[in-house]
Design a protein around this motif. Structure first.
Motif, PDB file in Angstrom:
ATOM      1  N   ASN A   1     -37.756  10.039   7.602  1.00  0.00           N
ATOM      2  CA  ASN A   1     -36.419  10.389   7.475  1.00  0.00           C
ATOM      3  C   ASN A   1     -36.204  11.886   7.717  1.00  0.00           C
ATOM      4  OD1 ASN A   1     -36.102   7.991   5.930  1.00  0.00           O
ATOM      5  ND2 ASN A   1     -37.264   8.574   4.253  1.00  0.00           N
ATOM      6  N   GLY A   2     -34.912  12.051   7.436  1.00  0.00           N
ATOM      7  CA  GLY A   2     -34.232  13.428   7.257  1.00  0.00           C
ATOM      8  C   GLY A   2     -33.490  13.414   6.206  1.00  0.00           C
TER       9      GLY A   2
ATOM     10  N   GLY B   1     -30.865  21.151   5.088  1.00  0.00           N
ATOM     11  CA  GLY B   1     -31.239  19.860   5.288  1.00  0.00           C
ATOM     12  C   GLY B   1     -32.520  20.087   6.729  1.00  0.00           C
ATOM     13  N   LYS B   2     -33.321  18.900   6.821  1.00  0.00           N
ATOM     14  CA  LYS B   2     -34.301  18.894   7.624  1.00  0.00           C
ATOM     15  C   LYS B   2     -35.085  17.651   7.851  1.00  0.00           C
ATOM     16  CE  LYS B   2     -38.335  20.725   6.366  1.00  0.00           C
ATOM     17  NZ  LYS B   2     -39.159  19.590   5.858  1.00  0.00           N
ATOM     18  N   ILE B   3     -36.089  17.516   8.665  1.00  0.00           N
ATOM     19  CA  ILE B   3     -36.933  16.102   8.626  1.00  0.00           C
ATOM     20  C   ILE B   3     -37.753  16.332   7.299  1.00  0.00           C
ATOM     21  CG2 ILE B   3     -38.612  14.992   9.802  1.00  0.00           C
ATOM     22  CD1 ILE B   3     -37.645  16.192  12.388  1.00  0.00           C
ATOM     23  N   SER B   4     -38.061  15.091   6.734  1.00  0.00           N
ATOM     24  CA  SER B   4     -38.575  15.060   5.623  1.00  0.00           C
ATOM     25  C   SER B   4     -40.000  14.318   6.077  1.00  0.00           C
ATOM     26  CB  SER B   4     -37.968  14.072   4.341  1.00  0.00           C
ATOM     27  OG  SER B   4     -38.759  14.001   3.367  1.00  0.00           O
ATOM     28  N   GLY B   5     -41.104  14.557   5.401  1.00  0.00           N
ATOM     29  CA  GLY B   5     -42.363  13.884   5.617  1.00  0.00           C
ATOM     30  C   GLY B   5     -42.958  14.181   6.972  1.00  0.00           C
ATOM     31  N   ALA B   6     -43.568  13.278   7.600  1.00  0.00           N
ATOM     32  CA  ALA B   6     -44.438  13.603   8.710  1.00  0.00           C
ATOM     33  C   ALA B   6     -43.597  13.290   9.903  1.00  0.00           C
ATOM     34  CB  ALA B   6     -45.414  12.092   8.642  1.00  0.00           C
ATOM     35  N   GLY B   7     -42.333  12.956   9.978  1.00  0.00           N
ATOM     36  CA  GLY B   7     -41.838  12.868  11.411  1.00  0.00           C
ATOM     37  C   GLY B   7     -41.911  11.878  12.007  1.00  0.00           C
TER      38      GLY B   7
ATOM     39  N   LEU C   1     -30.114  11.030   1.800  1.00  0.00           N
ATOM     40  CA  LEU C   1     -31.297  10.729   2.693  1.00  0.00           C
ATOM     41  C   LEU C   1     -30.372  10.363   3.790  1.00  0.00           C
ATOM     42  CD1 LEU C   1     -34.229   9.715   2.907  1.00  0.00           C
ATOM     43  CD2 LEU C   1     -33.680   7.612   2.120  1.00  0.00           C
ATOM     44  N   GLY C   2     -31.283  10.467   5.097  1.00  0.00           N
ATOM     45  CA  GLY C   2     -31.134   9.691   6.559  1.00  0.00           C
ATOM     46  C   GLY C   2     -32.324   9.061   7.006  1.00  0.00           C
ATOM     47  N   ALA C   3     -31.757   7.710   6.844  1.00  0.00           N
ATOM     48  CA  ALA C   3     -33.043   6.924   7.207  1.00  0.00           C
ATOM     49  C   ALA C   3     -33.087   6.422   8.741  1.00  0.00           C
ATOM     50  CB  ALA C   3     -33.100   5.734   6.300  1.00  0.00           C
ATOM     51  N   THR C   4     -33.914   6.552   9.446  1.00  0.00           N
ATOM     52  CA  THR C   4     -33.603   6.378  10.979  1.00  0.00           C
ATOM     53  C   THR C   4     -34.205   4.892  11.172  1.00  0.00           C
ATOM     54  OG1 THR C   4     -35.668   7.405  11.673  1.00  0.00           O
ATOM     55  CG2 THR C   4     -34.101   8.881  11.462  1.00  0.00           C
TER      56      THR C   4
ATOM     57  N   LEU D   1     -39.493  17.950   0.680  1.00  0.00           N
ATOM     58  CA  LEU D   1     -38.234  18.880   1.106  1.00  0.00           C
ATOM     59  C   LEU D   1     -38.695  19.978   1.946  1.00  0.00           C
ATOM     60  CD1 LEU D   1     -36.284  19.118  -2.229  1.00  0.00           C
ATOM     61  CD2 LEU D   1     -36.070  17.243  -0.562  1.00  0.00           C
ATOM     62  N   ALA D   2     -40.104  20.468   1.663  1.00  0.00           N
ATOM     63  CA  ALA D   2     -40.655  21.582   2.526  1.00  0.00           C
ATOM     64  C   ALA D   2     -41.921  21.658   2.415  1.00  0.00           C
ATOM     65  CB  ALA D   2     -39.746  22.853   2.042  1.00  0.00           C
TER      66      ALA D   2
END
Length: 343
Positions: free
Chosen positions: A306-307, A296-302, A215-218, A12-13
């Motif tokens: 995911n966001g 919200g934001k980007i999660s993990g390594a980018g 979760l927003g999976a791209t 998350l952060a």
């Protein structure tokens, strides 16, 4: 028979800063995860996974030092558990088993970024602890899974291991393992399990009951390791991340959604300004632009990861917008906490 459910994880952060010992991240454990079932075997041991094409046949007390195939995380976890128990409980003997791993961490388009390799090593440790009645403390289980994962992957903050082991939402401070590093970068050393790990801290956070995760999976393809290999993070970045994450922790504890949303935006801004342009892929840019007043934001390594959004109201319009832009929306349920804190 033993059957254990193992959560996934969602950062998350505090990403990137957490790879430097003593820095903090906030990580959630998710009920989207995997299960591991163990039953006794009358012959040699075997392992099966719904995500791998071939079974693995082995002798449980003679695991070979081969950590390059599809079963490398499982192999490493079994090896470190076996060696640790051998040192600390001389009379213990592992009987042969049949192990089945069933994962929900892969979607129709591939992995959904919730930490499949970390869940596997934690799962093997948890399942062995239960099946063989080892009664290992949770901190010991975290360290066993951490060393197995570190041995195969060679790097990482181990925050995903902590979140998946402890459940709930945690504030995680990464340890300084420099005094334990071996020349060959082998981490399957059971003698360091019972030693204190400097700077390690794991604290469960009281997540507000009316805050939900989306979760927003791209599914955008990216080679994260190559992309971040040469990133240098200045001390100023680390200090600012630590300050921002501590503020976010306080907003979670107080349940202040407005300030929580601001804290996530501050963390995202810091990451955006300090990472290469490719960190925000086209779909992640769309996701960030859609949040407006939603936390919200980007999660993990980018780089195609995911966001997420955290919402306390109706988000049907956000879900519809994401889906229009080929971003898979999935409501994420937080897995229950197992322990209060370790510091």
């Amino acid at each position: 028979m033993t059957k254990v459910f193992i959560p996934g994880k969602l950062f998350l952060a505090g990403e990137y800063a957490i790879t430097h010992p003593g820095n903090t991240a906030i990580i959630a454990a998710t009920t989207t995860g995997l299960s591991i079932e163990i039953t006794p075997s009358t012959t040699t041991s075997s392992a099966y996974s719904n995500t791998l094409p071939k079974q693995w046949h082995f002798e449980i007390n003679q695991t070979e030092n081969q950590y390059t195939d599809d079963w490398r995380y499982v192999r490493a976890a079994i090896k470190i558990i076996h060696d640790y128990v051998k040192i600390n409980a001389n009379n213990h003997h592992f009987n042969e088993i049949m192990m089945t791993i069933t994962s929900n961490l892969n979607g129709p388009f591939g992995k959904i970024g919730l930490g499949s390799s970390a869940a596997v090593v934690v799962g093997v440790v948890e399942a062995f602890n239960d099946f063989f009645q080892l009664n290992l403390p949770i901190l010991t289980r975290f360290k066993l899974a951490s060393l197995a994962h570190l041995h195969v992957q060679k790097n990482g903050s181990l925050g995903d291991i902590a979140a998946i082991t402890y459940g709930g939402v945690i504030a995680y401070q990464s340890p300084d393992l420099s005094e334990f590093t071996q020349a060959d970068n082998s981490w399957l050393n059971p003698t360091i399990i019972n030693k204190p790990w400097p700077k390690l801290a794991i604290t469960s956070l009281p997540w507000p009951t009316d805050w939900q995760l989306l979760l927003g999976a791209t599914h955008e393809s990216a080679d994260t390791k190559s992309a971040i290999k040469n990133i240098h993070l200045a001390q100023e970045f680390l200090s600012e991340s630590q300050h921002t994450v501590q503020n976010i922790i306080n907003t979670v504890i107080t349940g202040n959604y407005v300030n929580f949303s601001k804290g996530l935006r501050d963390n995202q801004r810091l990451l955006t300004h300090n990472l290469p342009a490719g960190y925000i892929t086209p779909k992640l840019a769309i996701l960030l632009g859609s949040l407006k007043n939603i936390a919200g934001k980007i999660s993990g390594a980018g780089f195609g990861d995911n966001g997420f959004a955290v919402f306390n109201d109706n988000v049907d319009n956000l879900i519809h917008f994401w889906q229009l832009h080929q971003i898979d929306a999935q409501v994420i349920v937080i897995s229950p906490q197992k322990e209060v804190s370790y510091e």
